[in-house]
Design an enzyme around this catalytic site. Structure first.
Site, PDB file in Angstrom:
ATOM      1  N   GLU A  50       0.846  -1.200   0.000  1.00 39.79           N
ATOM      2  CA  GLU A  50       0.000   0.000   0.000  1.00 39.79           C
ATOM      3  C   GLU A  50       0.877   1.245   0.000  1.00 39.79           C
ATOM      4  OE1 GLU A  50      -2.529  -0.131   3.431  1.00 39.79           O
ATOM      5  OE2 GLU A  50      -3.235  -2.173   3.010  1.00 39.79           O
TER       6      GLU A  50
ATOM      7  N   LYS B 261       2.359   4.473   1.386  1.00 38.97           N
ATOM      8  CA  LYS B 261       2.418   5.020   2.741  1.00 38.97           C
ATOM      9  C   LYS B 261       2.017   6.482   2.665  1.00 38.97           C
ATOM     10  CE  LYS B 261       5.170   5.044   6.947  1.00 38.97           C
ATOM     11  NZ  LYS B 261       4.795   6.381   7.371  1.00 38.97           N
TER      12      LYS B 261
ATOM     13  N   ASP C 190       1.244  10.185   3.516  1.00 40.43           N
ATOM     14  CA  ASP C 190       1.948  11.108   4.404  1.00 40.43           C
ATOM     15  C   ASP C 190       0.976  12.154   4.945  1.00 40.43           C
ATOM     16  OD1 ASP C 190       3.947  12.229   5.807  1.00 40.43           O
ATOM     17  OD2 ASP C 190       4.965  13.152   4.098  1.00 40.43           O
TER      18      ASP C 190
ATOM     19  N   TYR D  21      -7.224   2.286   6.073  1.00 38.85           N
ATOM     20  CA  TYR D  21      -6.317   1.174   5.762  1.00 38.85           C
ATOM     21  C   TYR D  21      -6.285   0.066   6.814  1.00 38.85           C
ATOM     22  CZ  TYR D  21      -3.153   4.373   8.290  1.00 38.85           C
ATOM     23  OH  TYR D  21      -2.604   5.246   9.183  1.00 38.85           O
TER      24      TYR D  21
ATOM     25  N   LYS E  80      10.529   2.986   3.255  1.00 39.75           N
ATOM     26  CA  LYS E  80      10.492   4.428   3.053  1.00 39.75           C
ATOM     27  C   LYS E  80      11.170   4.846   1.745  1.00 39.75           C
ATOM     28  CE  LYS E  80       9.435   7.046   6.086  1.00 39.75           C
ATOM     29  NZ  LYS E  80       9.747   7.295   7.480  1.00 39.75           N
TER      30      LYS E  80
ATOM     31  N   CYS F 254      22.692  42.863 -16.439  1.00 40.55           N
ATOM     32  CA  CYS F 254      22.584  41.473 -16.874  1.00 40.55           C
ATOM     33  C   CYS F 254      23.954  40.809 -16.801  1.00 40.55           C
ATOM     34  CB  CYS F 254      22.052  41.403 -18.308  1.00 40.55           C
ATOM     35  SG  CYS F 254      22.041  39.717 -18.960  1.00 40.55           S
TER      36      CYS F 254
ATOM     37  N   CYS G 217      24.997  39.963 -20.651  1.00 39.28           N
ATOM     38  CA  CYS G 217      25.234  40.941 -21.710  1.00 39.28           C
ATOM     39  C   CYS G 217      25.510  42.341 -21.162  1.00 39.28           C
ATOM     40  CB  CYS G 217      24.051  40.986 -22.682  1.00 39.28           C
ATOM     41  SG  CYS G 217      22.582  41.748 -21.969  1.00 39.28           S
TER      42      CYS G 217
ATOM     43  N   CYS H 257      16.239  41.190 -17.961  1.00 36.63           N
ATOM     44  CA  CYS H 257      17.097  41.798 -18.973  1.00 36.63           C
ATOM     45  C   CYS H 257      16.222  41.992 -20.205  1.00 36.63           C
ATOM     46  CB  CYS H 257      18.263  40.864 -19.315  1.00 36.63           C
ATOM     47  SG  CYS H 257      19.174  41.423 -20.768  1.00 36.63           S
TER      48      CYS H 257
ATOM     49  N   CYS I 195      20.331  39.706 -26.130  1.00 32.07           N
ATOM     50  CA  CYS I 195      21.087  39.095 -25.034  1.00 32.07           C
ATOM     51  C   CYS I 195      21.385  37.629 -25.373  1.00 32.07           C
ATOM     52  CB  CYS I 195      20.276  39.180 -23.745  1.00 32.07           C
ATOM     53  SG  CYS I 195      20.984  38.258 -22.377  1.00 32.07           S
TER      54      CYS I 195
HETATM   55  S1  IVH Z   1      -0.902   0.424   8.687  1.00 31.36           S
HETATM   56  C1  IVH Z   1       0.033  -1.306  12.828  1.00 31.36           C
HETATM   57  N1  IVH Z   1      -1.056   1.435   6.314  1.00 31.36           N
HETATM   58  O1  IVH Z   1       2.326   4.951   8.899  1.00 31.36           O
HETATM   59  C2  IVH Z   1       0.159  -0.760  11.473  1.00 31.36           C
HETATM   60  N2  IVH Z   1      -0.104   2.758   8.037  1.00 31.36           N
HETATM   61  O2  IVH Z   1       4.514   4.231  10.998  1.00 31.36           O
HETATM   62  C3  IVH Z   1      -0.765   0.350  11.301  1.00 31.36           C
HETATM   63  N3  IVH Z   1       0.575   4.987   7.314  1.00 31.36           N
HETATM   64  O3  IVH Z   1       1.101   6.182  11.853  1.00 31.36           O
HETATM   65  C4  IVH Z   1      -0.435   1.166  10.168  1.00 31.36           C
HETATM   66  N4  IVH Z   1      -0.071   4.775   5.226  1.00 31.36           N
HETATM   67  O4  IVH Z   1      -0.049   7.003   9.830  1.00 31.36           O
HETATM   68  C5  IVH Z   1      -0.666   1.625   7.576  1.00 31.36           C
HETATM   69  N5  IVH Z   1      -1.295   2.217   4.152  1.00 31.36           N
HETATM   70  C6  IVH Z   1      -0.908   2.415   5.412  1.00 31.36           C
HETATM   71  C7  IVH Z   1      -0.341   3.612   5.848  1.00 31.36           C
HETATM   72  C8  IVH Z   1       0.068   3.747   7.163  1.00 31.36           C
HETATM   73  C9  IVH Z   1       0.480   5.582   6.123  1.00 31.36           C
HETATM   74  C10 IVH Z   1       1.174   5.610   8.492  1.00 31.36           C
HETATM   75  C11 IVH Z   1       0.281   5.642   9.687  1.00 31.36           C
HETATM   76  C12 IVH Z   1       1.118   5.237  10.845  1.00 31.36           C
HETATM   77  C13 IVH Z   1       2.476   5.149  10.263  1.00 31.36           C
HETATM   78  C14 IVH Z   1       3.174   3.959  10.857  1.00 31.36           C
END
Ligand code: IVH
Length: 673
Positions: free
Chosen positions: A115, A117, A119, A230, A318, A412, A415, A430, A435
């Site tokens: 999935e 991650k 942010d 999620y 990451k 400039c 030139c 400029c 130029c």
């Molecule tokens: S599962 C026990 N799925 O990552 C596992 N977390 O370091 C529960 N996060 O604080 C997390 N996308 O905010 C999961 N697809 C995803 C996620 C996700 C982002 C974040 C979440 C959590 C951090 C874990």
């Protein structure tokens, strides 16, 4: 209407509105107009005002905010909200996979779910009998803050769950997911903040956090936050046996599930998925900072269990860090294609997210002043994918007192012409039309991706050709001869010939592309397209006065004035004449001259003088349609060599059949207009 009837009508309205909210916000597929929606909503508000005792916590009217809080209450999480262990590369991920397998004593297939991650901010939502009753932040994982009122304003958080597969939602369901602010919303928010003299947010994540931690939920309501689910706190209350089923189940209940989640059955697939996400990361409307890989099966998850900090069945892979600190050694001033002067920091080389960064843009003078940057400063630099690295801020605590101010040039740097700062705006320019720096940049632009996209004529090569005196202006590009190129350092006969060929290929272009390539101020890709469609030919566009230009839908004062200015310059006219002499072919546009309007072409067999693709494109450029199935709609069947069964079918239907020569005549007749 009595109270009983009002209650029934309110229930109906709540249901309808939540259906339409879901269609609009979650599925992006509304089925009623905004006006109809507003009518439903207004009726709801009016009835609730009349019967305040009938307002329920799941009413869509609760999304607008509610009373400000004086502080956030604490909420204990029913199950701790764990964090995730991190890995940073393929071998570390392979290590995770091996640990999982060793723990499970498993040799065979192991299914993972990968999935994005997200942010944003992790939150927990509690639903009682399907109704959203409590929402909280992660906090320290055990205790978070009650932000129910704020979360109610997030349109993609369902206030009431739908039954799914004939089953009611569980009596109590605790879900977890990420609240985020889409990039577009973030940019708009920062624009507003700057306009109001407020500090902009550094990134969407901070903006989302700032929006959720508003004691006044009315403020949160005005931020276009969104939510992806999620996880659930306790999988046992669901009918699901694995993460994939769970996500489908949650989508069925009305939640938004991220569409980029994939099942992977091998480590190689996980690795490929990681690279794919890394690649598309910047095209997404939300920020992701890596990939979360989870063991799919809940039975296996349970066997693996958790450490106190994180589950053993999941890991966060990451993305490489995109920020680093380094030193500003010097500042250069670059003159762009339009004469705009951009300050560029020359940095002590540093690796940012796996790429060595040596230069970073400082944008303009105002930015330098605002960030209080000096030569010799240690600075934080950031790189976001392909975009030019930028300097975020100086680390003032590390100053030694030997840092030097950045002095803005009066003239400039290329030139020597005096720089001007129109309307005291942020940009110095400029304005010398001769130029050399501007000329070089214009040439690079003309041949580059936003221009004619001439293969093999990127920035480096163009610099070399200009330095060697082979190219001084745009027409020179089309006069290049392989023999001259082959004599240049680093070139051979083959590469010289390749370039000449790709220039020739690019010299057949559309009016829109050609206009865009010229890099006329205020005439970007979209405007170029509008102009091309409206005027159809370069001659007609060049003959147009300001009034004619302003008649084009989407063309404003600035663009119109800039175009008149540009085309009235004798040097420009001279250049265009030379270009046409040099055999550049500008194919007519749709809606310009459309001699093949209303004609539908079908190709069968192979063509000799051009590829099928080119033929199709040219037919389309002249207003014709191209289809691949024989039908009564087809007006012209082009029969090339070795035609297939389509020809026989077309003959049977009595359709008009033309030869390649005839097609050429059709295409050629209106060429070069
Ligand atoms: S599962 C026990 N799925 O990552 C596992 N977390 O370091 C529960 N996060 O604080 C997390 N996308 O905010 C999961 N697809 C995803 C996620 C996700 C982002 C974040 C979440 C959590 C951090 C874990």
């Amino acid at each position: 209407m009595d109270e009983r009837q009002a209650a029934a009508r309110l229930e109906e309205l709540r249901q309808q509105i939540s259906i339409h909210d879901r269609r609009y916000y979650v599925l992006d597929d509304p089925v009623i107009s905004d006006a109809e929606y507003d009518r439903l909503f207004r009726e709801l508000l009016e009835l609730e005002e009349q019967y305040p005792q009938l307002v329920t916590p799941d009413s869509p009217s609760r999304r607008v905010g509610g009373a400000p809080l004086s502080r956030f209450e604490e909420v204990e999480h029913p199950f701790p909200m764990l964090s995730l262990d991190n890995v940073f590369d393929e071998s570390e991920f392979a290590g995770f996979d091996q640990r999982v397998r060793r723990f499970l004593q498993l040799d065979g297939e192991l299914v993972y779910v990968a999935e994005p991650k997200l942010d944003g901010l992790a939150v927990e939502l509690v639903y009682d009998e399907g109704v959203f009753v409590l929402g909280s932040t992660r906090g320290n994982g055990l205790v978070g803050e009650n932000i129910t009122a704020q979360l109610r304003t997030v349109q993609t958080i369902p206030l009431r769950l739908r039954g799914t597969g004939g089953q009611d939602p569980p009596g109590r369901l605790v879900v977890r997911g990420e609240v985020y602010l889409p990039r577009a919303g973030f940019e708009e928010l920062n624009r507003q903040r700057l306009a109001a003299g407020e500090m902009p947010f550094a990134n969407p994540r901070n903006a989302a956090a700032g929006s959720l931690r508003q004691l006044d939920p009315g403020i949160t309501a005005r931020r276009p936050l969104a939510f992806f689910v999620y996880a659930v706190a306790d999988t046992a209350v669901t009918p699901c046996g694995c993460q994939q089923e769970l996500l489908e189940y949650l989508a069925g209940l009305g939640f938004m599930v991220n569409p980029l989640i994939r099942r992977c059955t091998t480590v190689e697939q996980v690795i490929a998925r990681y690279h794919r996400l890394l690649e598309i990361r910047l095209t997404l409307d939300y920020e992701i900072d890596g990939m979360v890989v989870k063991v799919d099966s809940f039975a296996l998850q349970n066997r693996l269990g958790n450490t106190t900090r994180a589950p053993r069945w999941a890991v966060a892979w990451k993305f490489p860090a995109t920020r680093a600190t380094t030193t500003i050694r010097a500042v250069e001033f670059q003159v762009g294609r339009t004469g705009a002067v951009t300050p560029v920091a020359i940095l002590e080389p540093v690796s940012v997210g796996g790429v060595i960064v040596r230069r970073a843009t400082l944008h303009n003078q105002d930015e330098i002043v605002r960030k209080d940057l000096r030569i010799g400063d240690q600075v934080l630099v950031q790189r976001a994918g392909d975009v030019i690295p930028e300097v975020i801020k100086p680390i003032k605590d590390l100053r030694t007192g030997r840092e030097q101010p950045i002095v803005w040039p009066e003239n400039c740097p290329e030139c020597g012409h005096r720089l001007i700062r129109p309307d005291n705006g942020a940009v110095s320019r400029c304005v010398n039309p001769h130029c050399p720096a501007q000329r070089l940049r214009s040439l690079i632009y003309f041949a580059g991706k936003d221009g004619l996209d001439i293969e093999g004529l990127g920035k480096k090569n163009m610099e070399q050709l200009v330095a060697a005196g082979l190219v001084r202006d745009i027409p020179d590009i089309f006069r290049l001869r392989a023999a001259d190129l082959a004599r240049l350092e680093g070139w051979g006969e083959k590469s010289a010939e390749n370039l000449v060929n790709s220039i020739k290929a690019a010299s057949r272009t559309t009016l829109a592309r050609f206009l865009g390539a010229l890099g006329i101020r205020y005439v970007g890709e979209v405007t170029a397209g509008l102009l091309a469609r409206h005027f159809g030919s370069l001659d007609r566009l060049m003959a147009a006065g300001k009034e004619d230009l302003l008649e084009v839908e989407g063309i404003g004062e600035q663009a119109a004035a800039s175009l008149v200015d540009y085309f009235s310059d004798p040097a420009v006219r001279q250049m265009i004449e030379s270009l046409l002499e040099a055999d550049i072919v500008i194919m007519p546009e749709k809606n310009g001259e459309r001699p093949l309007d209303n004609r539908v072409f079908l190709f069968t067999g192979s063509l000799e003088s051009m590829s099928r693709n080119e033929a199709k494109q040219r037919v389309k450029a002249l207003g014709g349609q191209v289809v691949s199935a024989v039908s009564r709609r087809v007006t012209d069947v082009v029969a090339g060599a070795k035609p297939g069964s389509k020809l026989r079918k077309a003959e049977e239907m009595g359709l008009r059949i033309i030869s390649e020569a005839e097609l050429q005549r059709l295409l050629g007749r209106s060429q070069g207009s």
